[in-house]
Design a protein around this motif. Structure first.
Motif, PDB file in Angstrom:
ATOM      1  N   GLY A 152     -16.245   0.863   1.014  1.00  0.00           N
ATOM      2  CA  GLY A 152     -17.511   1.543   0.819  1.00  0.00           C
ATOM      3  C   GLY A 152     -17.349   2.717  -0.122  1.00  0.00           C
ATOM      4  O   GLY A 152     -16.257   2.937  -0.665  1.00  0.00           O
ATOM      5  N   PRO A 153     -18.397   3.485  -0.342  1.00  0.00           N
ATOM      6  CA  PRO A 153     -18.299   4.659  -1.206  1.00  0.00           C
ATOM      7  C   PRO A 153     -17.190   5.589  -0.716  1.00  0.00           C
ATOM      8  O   PRO A 153     -17.026   5.820   0.487  1.00  0.00           O
ATOM      9  N   GLY A 154     -16.397   6.086  -1.646  1.00  0.00           N
ATOM     10  CA  GLY A 154     -15.285   6.954  -1.285  1.00  0.00           C
ATOM     11  C   GLY A 154     -13.973   6.223  -1.129  1.00  0.00           C
ATOM     12  O   GLY A 154     -12.908   6.847  -1.071  1.00  0.00           O
ATOM     13  N   ASP A 155     -14.019   4.879  -1.043  1.00  0.00           N
ATOM     14  CA  ASP A 155     -12.794   4.090  -0.933  1.00  0.00           C
ATOM     15  C   ASP A 155     -12.225   3.760  -2.308  1.00  0.00           C
ATOM     16  O   ASP A 155     -12.973   3.554  -3.278  1.00  0.00           O
ATOM     17  N   THR A 156     -10.912   3.674  -2.374  1.00  0.00           N
ATOM     18  CA  THR A 156     -10.209   3.099  -3.519  1.00  0.00           C
ATOM     19  C   THR A 156      -9.450   1.889  -2.997  1.00  0.00           C
ATOM     20  O   THR A 156      -8.570   2.025  -2.138  1.00  0.00           O
ATOM     21  N   VAL A 157      -9.828   0.713  -3.474  1.00  0.00           N
ATOM     22  CA  VAL A 157      -9.287  -0.542  -2.957  1.00  0.00           C
ATOM     23  C   VAL A 157      -8.343  -1.151  -3.979  1.00  0.00           C
ATOM     24  O   VAL A 157      -8.693  -1.307  -5.157  1.00  0.00           O
ATOM     25  N   LEU A 158      -7.142  -1.499  -3.540  1.00  0.00           N
ATOM     26  CA  LEU A 158      -6.173  -2.202  -4.370  1.00  0.00           C
ATOM     27  C   LEU A 158      -6.303  -3.696  -4.087  1.00  0.00           C
ATOM     28  O   LEU A 158      -6.153  -4.126  -2.941  1.00  0.00           O
ATOM     29  N   ILE A 159      -6.605  -4.476  -5.124  1.00  0.00           N
ATOM     30  CA  ILE A 159      -6.761  -5.922  -4.960  1.00  0.00           C
ATOM     31  C   ILE A 159      -5.689  -6.622  -5.786  1.00  0.00           C
ATOM     32  O   ILE A 159      -5.650  -6.488  -7.015  1.00  0.00           O
ATOM     33  N   GLY A 160      -4.823  -7.342  -5.120  1.00  0.00           N
ATOM     34  CA  GLY A 160      -3.736  -8.059  -5.790  1.00  0.00           C
ATOM     35  C   GLY A 160      -4.167  -9.452  -6.188  1.00  0.00           C
ATOM     36  O   GLY A 160      -4.796 -10.167  -5.419  1.00  0.00           O
ATOM     37  N   GLY A 206       7.710  -1.617  -9.870  1.00  0.00           N
ATOM     38  CA  GLY A 206       7.082  -0.353 -10.244  1.00  0.00           C
ATOM     39  C   GLY A 206       5.589  -0.301 -10.003  1.00  0.00           C
ATOM     40  O   GLY A 206       4.932   0.665 -10.413  1.00  0.00           O
ATOM     41  N   LEU A 207       5.029  -1.306  -9.324  1.00  0.00           N
ATOM     42  CA  LEU A 207       3.582  -1.337  -9.108  1.00  0.00           C
ATOM     43  C   LEU A 207       3.100  -0.085  -8.380  1.00  0.00           C
ATOM     44  O   LEU A 207       2.077   0.501  -8.752  1.00  0.00           O
ATOM     45  N   ALA A 208       3.819   0.348  -7.365  1.00  0.00           N
ATOM     46  CA  ALA A 208       3.375   1.515  -6.602  1.00  0.00           C
ATOM     47  C   ALA A 208       3.254   2.742  -7.495  1.00  0.00           C
ATOM     48  O   ALA A 208       2.287   3.514  -7.380  1.00  0.00           O
ATOM     49  N   ASP A 209       4.197   2.932  -8.395  1.00  0.00           N
ATOM     50  CA  ASP A 209       4.138   4.087  -9.298  1.00  0.00           C
ATOM     51  C   ASP A 209       2.940   3.987 -10.245  1.00  0.00           C
ATOM     52  O   ASP A 209       2.277   4.987 -10.534  1.00  0.00           O
ATOM     53  N   ARG A 210       2.671   2.770 -10.722  1.00  0.00           N
ATOM     54  CA  ARG A 210       1.523   2.599 -11.620  1.00  0.00           C
ATOM     55  C   ARG A 210       0.210   2.858 -10.890  1.00  0.00           C
ATOM     56  O   ARG A 210      -0.736   3.429 -11.455  1.00  0.00           O
ATOM     57  N   VAL A 211       0.136   2.451  -9.630  1.00  0.00           N
ATOM     58  CA  VAL A 211      -1.077   2.703  -8.851  1.00  0.00           C
ATOM     59  C   VAL A 211      -1.224   4.195  -8.562  1.00  0.00           C
ATOM     60  O   VAL A 211      -2.327   4.752  -8.642  1.00  0.00           O
ATOM     61  N   ARG A 212      -0.117   4.861  -8.244  1.00  0.00           N
ATOM     62  CA  ARG A 212      -0.176   6.316  -8.018  1.00  0.00           C
ATOM     63  C   ARG A 212      -0.700   7.043  -9.255  1.00  0.00           C
ATOM     64  O   ARG A 212      -1.480   8.002  -9.146  1.00  0.00           O
ATOM     65  N   ALA A 213      -0.268   6.582 -10.436  1.00  0.00           N
ATOM     66  CA  ALA A 213      -0.722   7.224 -11.665  1.00  0.00           C
ATOM     67  C   ALA A 213      -2.224   7.039 -11.863  1.00  0.00           C
ATOM     68  O   ALA A 213      -2.913   7.934 -12.360  1.00  0.00           O
ATOM     69  N   ASP A 224      -4.573  -8.561  -0.536  1.00  0.00           N
ATOM     70  CA  ASP A 224      -3.567  -9.325  -1.286  1.00  0.00           C
ATOM     71  C   ASP A 224      -4.030 -10.764  -1.383  1.00  0.00           C
ATOM     72  O   ASP A 224      -4.086 -11.482  -0.383  1.00  0.00           O
ATOM     73  N   LEU A 225      -4.363 -11.206  -2.600  1.00  0.00           N
ATOM     74  CA  LEU A 225      -4.902 -12.546  -2.814  1.00  0.00           C
ATOM     75  C   LEU A 225      -3.851 -13.534  -3.284  1.00  0.00           C
ATOM     76  O   LEU A 225      -4.182 -14.672  -3.596  1.00  0.00           O
ATOM     77  N   HIS A 226      -2.600 -13.099  -3.340  1.00  0.00           N
ATOM     78  CA  HIS A 226      -1.566 -13.998  -3.882  1.00  0.00           C
ATOM     79  C   HIS A 226      -0.391 -14.185  -2.944  1.00  0.00           C
ATOM     80  O   HIS A 226      -0.070 -15.289  -2.560  1.00  0.00           O
ATOM     81  N   GLY A 227       0.278 -13.124  -2.564  1.00  0.00           N
ATOM     82  CA  GLY A 227       1.461 -13.223  -1.697  1.00  0.00           C
ATOM     83  C   GLY A 227       1.562 -11.999  -0.821  1.00  0.00           C
ATOM     84  O   GLY A 227       0.691 -11.737   0.000  1.00  0.00           O
ATOM     85  N   THR A 228       2.638 -11.212  -1.021  1.00  0.00           N
ATOM     86  CA  THR A 228       2.840 -10.023  -0.195  1.00  0.00           C
ATOM     87  C   THR A 228       3.084  -8.755  -1.015  1.00  0.00           C
ATOM     88  O   THR A 228       3.209  -7.680  -0.433  1.00  0.00           O
ATOM     89  N   GLU A 229       3.181  -8.857  -2.336  1.00  0.00           N
ATOM     90  CA  GLU A 229       3.488  -7.674  -3.135  1.00  0.00           C
ATOM     91  C   GLU A 229       2.473  -6.557  -2.906  1.00  0.00           C
ATOM     92  O   GLU A 229       2.838  -5.387  -2.743  1.00  0.00           O
ATOM     93  N   THR A 230       1.202  -6.910  -2.875  1.00  0.00           N
ATOM     94  CA  THR A 230       0.164  -5.896  -2.687  1.00  0.00           C
ATOM     95  C   THR A 230       0.220  -5.306  -1.290  1.00  0.00           C
ATOM     96  O   THR A 230      -0.019  -4.110  -1.102  1.00  0.00           O
ATOM     97  N   VAL A 231       0.544  -6.120  -0.298  1.00  0.00           N
ATOM     98  CA  VAL A 231       0.705  -5.601   1.064  1.00  0.00           C
ATOM     99  C   VAL A 231       1.808  -4.552   1.107  1.00  0.00           C
ATOM    100  O   VAL A 231       1.630  -3.438   1.641  1.00  0.00           O
ATOM    101  N   LEU A 232       2.958  -4.895   0.553  1.00  0.00           N
ATOM    102  CA  LEU A 232       4.100  -3.979   0.588  1.00  0.00           C
ATOM    103  C   LEU A 232       3.807  -2.709  -0.204  1.00  0.00           C
ATOM    104  O   LEU A 232       4.172  -1.601   0.213  1.00  0.00           O
ATOM    105  N   THR A 233       3.128  -2.866  -1.336  1.00  0.00           N
ATOM    106  CA  THR A 233       2.764  -1.696  -2.138  1.00  0.00           C
ATOM    107  C   THR A 233       1.788  -0.808  -1.386  1.00  0.00           C
ATOM    108  O   THR A 233       1.918   0.424  -1.381  1.00  0.00           O
ATOM    109  N   ALA A 234       0.803  -1.420  -0.755  1.00  0.00           N
ATOM    110  CA  ALA A 234      -0.185  -0.647  -0.003  1.00  0.00           C
ATOM    111  C   ALA A 234       0.483   0.142   1.125  1.00  0.00           C
ATOM    112  O   ALA A 234       0.161   1.313   1.354  1.00  0.00           O
ATOM    113  N   ARG A 235       1.410  -0.502   1.819  1.00  0.00           N
ATOM    114  CA  ARG A 235       2.122   0.213   2.883  1.00  0.00           C
ATOM    115  C   ARG A 235       2.916   1.384   2.304  1.00  0.00           C
ATOM    116  O   ARG A 235       2.954   2.481   2.889  1.00  0.00           O
ATOM    117  N   GLU A 236       3.552   1.151   1.162  1.00  0.00           N
ATOM    118  CA  GLU A 236       4.312   2.228   0.515  1.00  0.00           C
ATOM    119  C   GLU A 236       3.399   3.395   0.145  1.00  0.00           C
ATOM    120  O   GLU A 236       3.818   4.565   0.159  1.00  0.00           O
TER     121      GLU A 236
END
Length: 312
Positions: A152-160, A206-213, A224-236
């Protein structure tokens, strides 16, 4: 009422890859009690089409046996209506799902059954058949995933995997809900993702660093629409498991969604959004039914930006 007795259909005599797909002239199914027959004009391809016909064990989990058909999403025109059917008439434009039998000139649907794998919905004015043929699986899956993380408004969603068939729906639905979206993809998908309304981030090390930037204030939800990379990054990045969702992998503590979990009315709402011009479906490629093997190879390569559709 049409009484056409034969039609083209994709058939498999053995499970396997695109090489087992053949186009044949077969007896046309006829609408029985409570059924409608649809003259298919377009069939959208999805990863589940070739995943569930790749081997006998997987096929059995979906209730499939040989000889089998292929494809699930379809759009077309009703050309037969069986006794006892209400709400449909010859000439009605419809779309929906016909599990592993959609890439054919004709499919028979039992609309009263209400199952996602055997359904007919009226196609809204303003939605062409190619687009309608892409909505059922990918649209429902995206809707179910978003229902888990509730952006919703105020959220930043990472979609893999945001540039794929489900991603194009997930990105736009999250944006319609008011969220900011960061979408992962290949370097070549950046412009495509921006056009959908997502801020692109290249997947891989380096995905987590790119998302932080991109989001120094943090990410609040992830799909995560593909595997687990986005899950692991989100947890990080500190996203709680309750606001992470997968569709193609099982991760302890994280909810998995699929089209069968979608809320009632989700598909109709997506079709309304398309008709209103608020959601669009990029068609990456179209093929005649005779090129089903090539179309499936391209779709299975997982590098298509948007949807692949078979014209009939």
């Amino acid at each position: 009422m049409s009484d056409q007795s034969t039609g083209r259909a994709v058939r498999l005599d053995s499970f396997g890859g695109p090489e087992v797909l053949d186009v044949r002239e077969v007896p046309a199914p006829q609408a029985g009690q409570g059924q409608v027959r649809v003259r298919v004009t377009a069939a959208g391809l999805n990863p589940m089409d070739w995943i569930m016909t790749a081997d006998a064990d997987t096929a059995a989990r979906f209730g499939l046996s040989l000889p089998a058909g292929f494809g699930t999403d379809y759009a077309g025109v009703v050309d037969q209506v069986g006794a006892g059917v209400t709400g449909f008439a010859p000439g009605d434009r419809v779309f929906g799902g016909a599990l592993s039998r959609a890439v054919a000139d004709f499919v028979v649907i039992d609309p009263a059954e209400g199952a996602a794998a055997n359904e007919a919905q009226h196609t809204p004015d303003g939605v062409d058949d190619r687009t309608a043929a892409t909505l059922a699986i990918a649209g429902r899956t995206a809707s179910a995933a978003l229902a888990v993380v509730e952006p919703g408004p105020g959220d930043t969603v990472l979609i893999g995997g945001a540039a794929g068939g489900v991603g194009v729906f997930a990105v736009q639905l999250a944006r319609i809900a008011g969220a900011r979206v960061i979408g992962t993809g290949s370097p070549t998908s950046a412009d495509f993702l921006r056009d959908l309304g997502a801020e692109p981030a290249v997947y891989g090390d380096g995905l987590a660093d790119r998302v932080r930037a991109l989001a120094p204030g943090g990410v609040t939800a992830a799909i995560d629409l593909h595997g687990t990379e986005t899950v692991l990054t989100a947890r990080e990045l500190g996203v709680p498991d309750a606001r992470i969702c997968t569709i193609a992998a099982q991760v302890d503590g994280v909810s998995a969604a699929n089209g069968a979990n979608a809320e009632p009315g989700a598909l109709e709402e997506i079709a309304r959004l398309v008709a209103a011009g608020r959601l669009r479906v990029p068609i990456a490629a179209t093929f005649p039914i005779e090129e089903i093997r090539r179309a499936t190879e391209i779709q299975a390569g997982r590098h298509v930006h948007g949807k692949v559709v078979i014209d009939l």
